[in-house]
Scaffold this active site. Structure first.
Site, PDB file in Angstrom:
ATOM      1  N   TYR A 111     -76.926  29.813  75.889  1.00 18.36           N
ATOM      2  CA  TYR A 111     -75.775  30.193  76.717  1.00 18.36           C
ATOM      3  C   TYR A 111     -74.819  31.110  75.966  1.00 18.36           C
ATOM      4  O   TYR A 111     -74.477  32.206  76.429  1.00 18.36           O
ATOM      5  CB  TYR A 111     -74.955  28.946  77.085  1.00 18.36           C
ATOM      6  CG  TYR A 111     -75.512  27.983  78.071  1.00 18.36           C
ATOM      7  CD1 TYR A 111     -75.037  27.955  79.375  1.00 18.36           C
ATOM      8  CD2 TYR A 111     -76.466  27.042  77.710  1.00 18.36           C
ATOM      9  CE1 TYR A 111     -75.503  27.022  80.294  1.00 18.36           C
ATOM     10  CE2 TYR A 111     -76.945  26.118  78.615  1.00 18.36           C
ATOM     11  CZ  TYR A 111     -76.467  26.110  79.907  1.00 18.36           C
ATOM     12  OH  TYR A 111     -76.928  25.190  80.800  1.00 18.36           O
ATOM     13  N   THR A 128     -62.789  21.951  73.320  1.00 18.49           N
ATOM     14  CA  THR A 128     -63.564  23.187  73.251  1.00 18.49           C
ATOM     15  C   THR A 128     -63.418  24.010  74.520  1.00 18.49           C
ATOM     16  O   THR A 128     -63.194  25.219  74.467  1.00 18.49           O
ATOM     17  CB  THR A 128     -65.055  22.856  73.004  1.00 18.49           C
ATOM     18  OG1 THR A 128     -65.183  22.278  71.707  1.00 18.49           O
ATOM     19  CG2 THR A 128     -65.908  24.115  73.080  1.00 18.49           C
ATOM     20  N   CYS A 129     -63.545  23.374  75.675  1.00 17.42           N
ATOM     21  CA  CYS A 129     -63.565  24.124  76.932  1.00 17.42           C
ATOM     22  C   CYS A 129     -62.307  24.958  77.116  1.00 17.42           C
ATOM     23  O   CYS A 129     -62.366  26.139  77.412  1.00 17.42           O
ATOM     24  CB  CYS A 129     -63.747  23.165  78.106  1.00 17.42           C
ATOM     25  SG  CYS A 129     -63.773  24.007  79.701  1.00 17.42           S
ATOM     26  N   GLU A 154     -74.112  35.069  76.683  1.00 17.74           N
ATOM     27  CA  GLU A 154     -72.821  35.396  77.306  1.00 17.74           C
ATOM     28  C   GLU A 154     -72.007  36.349  76.447  1.00 17.74           C
ATOM     29  O   GLU A 154     -71.436  37.331  76.949  1.00 17.74           O
ATOM     30  CB  GLU A 154     -72.048  34.099  77.568  1.00 17.74           C
ATOM     31  CG  GLU A 154     -72.674  33.280  78.682  1.00 17.74           C
ATOM     32  CD  GLU A 154     -72.098  31.889  78.822  1.00 17.74           C
ATOM     33  OE1 GLU A 154     -72.276  31.274  79.887  1.00 17.74           O
ATOM     34  OE2 GLU A 154     -71.473  31.389  77.853  1.00 17.74           O
ATOM     35  N   CYS A 205     -65.282  27.457  77.422  1.00 22.51           N
ATOM     36  CA  CYS A 205     -65.509  27.940  78.789  1.00 22.51           C
ATOM     37  C   CYS A 205     -64.398  28.832  79.329  1.00 22.51           C
ATOM     38  O   CYS A 205     -64.668  29.898  79.881  1.00 22.51           O
ATOM     39  CB  CYS A 205     -65.666  26.759  79.758  1.00 22.51           C
ATOM     40  SG  CYS A 205     -66.470  25.307  79.094  1.00 22.51           S
ATOM     41  N   LYS A 217     -63.700  32.151  77.332  1.00 18.82           N
ATOM     42  CA  LYS A 217     -64.927  32.948  77.468  1.00 18.82           C
ATOM     43  C   LYS A 217     -65.013  33.562  78.860  1.00 18.82           C
ATOM     44  O   LYS A 217     -65.391  34.730  79.005  1.00 18.82           O
ATOM     45  CB  LYS A 217     -66.136  32.065  77.202  1.00 18.82           C
ATOM     46  CG  LYS A 217     -67.480  32.752  77.370  1.00 18.82           C
ATOM     47  CD  LYS A 217     -68.593  31.731  77.417  1.00 18.82           C
ATOM     48  CE  LYS A 217     -68.493  30.872  78.671  1.00 18.82           C
ATOM     49  NZ  LYS A 217     -69.468  29.758  78.693  1.00 18.82           N
ATOM     50  N   HIS A 271     -75.440  36.135 107.246  1.00 16.53           N
ATOM     51  CA  HIS A 271     -75.837  37.529 107.077  1.00 16.53           C
ATOM     52  C   HIS A 271     -74.633  38.447 107.191  1.00 16.53           C
ATOM     53  O   HIS A 271     -73.747  38.213 108.014  1.00 16.53           O
ATOM     54  CB  HIS A 271     -76.861  37.884 108.163  1.00 16.53           C
ATOM     55  CG  HIS A 271     -77.387  39.282 108.067  1.00 16.53           C
ATOM     56  ND1 HIS A 271     -78.295  39.667 107.113  1.00 16.53           N
ATOM     57  CD2 HIS A 271     -77.107  40.373 108.817  1.00 16.53           C
ATOM     58  CE1 HIS A 271     -78.565  40.945 107.278  1.00 16.53           C
ATOM     59  NE2 HIS A 271     -77.867  41.393 108.300  1.00 16.53           N
ATOM     60  N   GLU A 326     -78.609  34.388 101.657  1.00 19.32           N
ATOM     61  CA  GLU A 326     -79.471  34.097 102.805  1.00 19.32           C
ATOM     62  C   GLU A 326     -80.951  34.122 102.422  1.00 19.32           C
ATOM     63  O   GLU A 326     -81.785  33.499 103.086  1.00 19.32           O
ATOM     64  CB  GLU A 326     -79.207  35.077 103.936  1.00 19.32           C
ATOM     65  CG  GLU A 326     -79.620  36.509 103.658  1.00 19.32           C
ATOM     66  CD  GLU A 326     -79.307  37.444 104.830  1.00 19.32           C
ATOM     67  OE1 GLU A 326     -79.932  37.263 105.891  1.00 19.32           O
ATOM     68  OE2 GLU A 326     -78.439  38.324 104.668  1.00 19.32           O
ATOM     69  N   TYR A 342     -52.470  19.918  80.187  1.00 19.92           N
ATOM     70  CA  TYR A 342     -53.207  18.717  79.770  1.00 19.92           C
ATOM     71  C   TYR A 342     -52.255  17.699  79.140  1.00 19.92           C
ATOM     72  O   TYR A 342     -52.334  16.499  79.403  1.00 19.92           O
ATOM     73  CB  TYR A 342     -54.296  19.100  78.774  1.00 19.92           C
ATOM     74  CG  TYR A 342     -55.629  19.423  79.383  1.00 19.92           C
ATOM     75  CD1 TYR A 342     -56.769  18.707  79.034  1.00 19.92           C
ATOM     76  CD2 TYR A 342     -55.783  20.457  80.308  1.00 19.92           C
ATOM     77  CE1 TYR A 342     -58.015  18.993  79.582  1.00 19.92           C
ATOM     78  CE2 TYR A 342     -57.009  20.758  80.860  1.00 19.92           C
ATOM     79  CZ  TYR A 342     -58.120  20.023  80.494  1.00 19.92           C
ATOM     80  OH  TYR A 342     -59.343  20.325  81.051  1.00 19.92           O
TER      81      TYR A 342
END
Length: 457
Positions: free
Chosen positions: A180, A42-43, A184, A48, A51, A438, A443, A99
């Site tokens: 999510y 899926t990823c 998104e 992910c 997307k 900064h 911060e 992969y």
């Protein structure tokens, strides 16, 4: 000892399965992996990664607006959806190929076919009239998007799977859901110029997140032009000559060109033969496992979304790695599911780790809240209205940080570092001893000194 074809057989070549297979094979074990679709799960293929590419593409519309505020002259702007799809698909193919290469280099055999269990040690390879035996079997088949089964006209809707391959961008879209994926994709479509509405049956989006985060994000995405419809749901979906008409429980209706449901994902366990092997499932159809990802069958394990624990890619990877370390490297380890950070790539994005304020209080703790909402420096320069939210949940008794919650630019990047501190058990005093960087938005996390007292209702 029984003579098996393999020491380990993995069903599913997603993130968790691939990591487990690679580590096991690199230990010298004989490993095979079966995948009926493209390698990457899926990823990589439909989650992910593509997307995030879509998020990047959609963010340029707001970047162009802010550029003008900084003195840039921005010319004609036009987004070409087919060009983006082509380049996205090329990159996904490259990653999937990587992969495959990594599995092969590790010494694992890759079987491009569907595998199902015949018994606890035997799998059948569909379409090949072949069975394979293995001493250990790992289920890593992930999850799959669902559609409401009894909704009239739901066949006209799509899920996130199809959203990655739309032939053309719609002019109007209704995204259904509040998690999510729904949030998104609403941001993606809106950023690409689509008239976007977000429909959710609950009282607010992102159930499970801190309530201040949920309220803040709702206001921000509405500011960006997304129509948020809460507290109602579909009663039917009708296809007409002018588009899709969503009839709602409120008595109103919404017309759009595309309706995308993102109302949940189910563990991908159907027709895997788990019953034949005696593997126990819970009421949602997820594989039941212990802390070492072992099922009730001694030689069968499961990792990732198919177990429905924490459905995030890095969690699946760590579960797969822990399995391989335990079973093939002689280093027993169980992945710790506490204090796992998460990010929502909404616009603006969310980062969170630890307990929400409500969960901390419901657990019986007395907590002190530190909270700041402000316009980021970049936004103030050109008169932007965007506001960032930062919130810390601190245990009064121990001074330990229980939760950190962010909404705003770079929140996912910031939360990764914050997660280290919370995982180590940092206290608010230690947090305050950290010198600020900064000028940054981050911060603010180490300069919030006064507890937040909510205004009177």
């Amino acid at each position: 000892m029984a003579d098996y074809d393999y020491d380990l057989f993995v069903i599913g070549a997603g993130s968790g399965g691939v990591r487990a297979a690679r580590l096991a094979a690199m230990s010298g074990a004989r490993v095979a992996v079966a995948e009926e679709d493209r390698v990457g799960g899926t990823c990589v293929i439909r989650g992910c990664i593509p997307k995030k590419f879509m998020v990047y593409a959609s963010e340029f519309s707001s970047h162009f607006k802010s550029a003008e505020g900084f003195g840039w002259t921005v010319g004609e702007r036009r987004f070409d959806w087919p060009t983006f799809l082509e380049r996205k698909d090329i990159e996904i193919a490259r990653l999937s190929g990587a992969y495959v290469t990594n599995l092969q280099n590790a010494g694992a055999d890759l079987i491009h076919a569907r595998a199902t269990l015949k018994d606890a040690h035997t799998v059948a390879i569909e379409g090949r009239d072949q069975t394979i035996t293995a001493e250990k079997i790992l289920i890593a088949t992930g999850g799959w998007p669902t559609l409401p089964p009894d909704l009239s006209g739901v066949d006209n809707a799509i899920t996130s799977n199809e959203a990655f391959h739309l032939r053309e961008l719609p002019k109007r879209v209704l995204v259904v859901g509040g998690g999510y994926i729904a949030v998104e994709f609403a941001g993606i479509f809106n950023g690409l110029g689509v008239d976007t509405s977000l429909l959710y049956r609950g009282p607010n989006i992102l159930r499970g997140f801190d309530n201040d985060v949920r309220a803040h994000l709702t206001g921000e995405i509405e500011r960006r032009g997304i129509k948020v419809i809460l507290g109602c749901h579909h009663t039917s979906l009708e296809k007409t000559e002018s588009g899709l008409v969503s009839h709602l429980s409120s008595g109103h209706y919404e017309e759009s060109d595309v309706v995308m449901f993102a109302t949940g994902r189910a563990p991908n366990t159907a027709n895997l033969g788990l019953e034949a092997a005696g593997v126990a499932l819970n009421e949602r159809g997820a594989v039941v496992v212990d802390r070492f990802s072992r099922t009730n069958v001694e030689n069968i394990w499961a990792v990732g979304d198919v177990t429905d624990r924490i459905n995030l890619t890095p969690v699946a990877i760590r579960e797969g790695a822990s399995f391989a370390e335990t079973e093939f490297r002689g280093r027993p380890v169980a992945f710790d599911h506490e204090m796992v950070a998460s990010a929502v790539f909404s616009q603006p994005p969310v980062g969170a780790v630890g307990l929400s304020e409500a969960d901390a209080r419901h657990g019986g703790r007395k907590v002190t809240i530190f909270r700041s909402a402000f316009r980021p420096m970049k936004s103030t320069f050109y008169g932007g209205e965007e506001r960032m939210l930062m919130k810390l949940v601190v245990d009064e008794a121990s001074d330990r940080l229980l939760g950190c919650h962010l909404v705003g630019p770079d929140a996912p990047e910031i939360i990764q570092m914050a997660a280290i501190a919370l995982k180590m058990g940092a206290t608010k005093a230690q947090w305050d001893q950290t010198c600020a960087v900064h000028p940054t938005a981050a911060e603010e996390l180490v300069t919030m000194r006064e507890p937040y007292i909510p205004p009177e209702l």
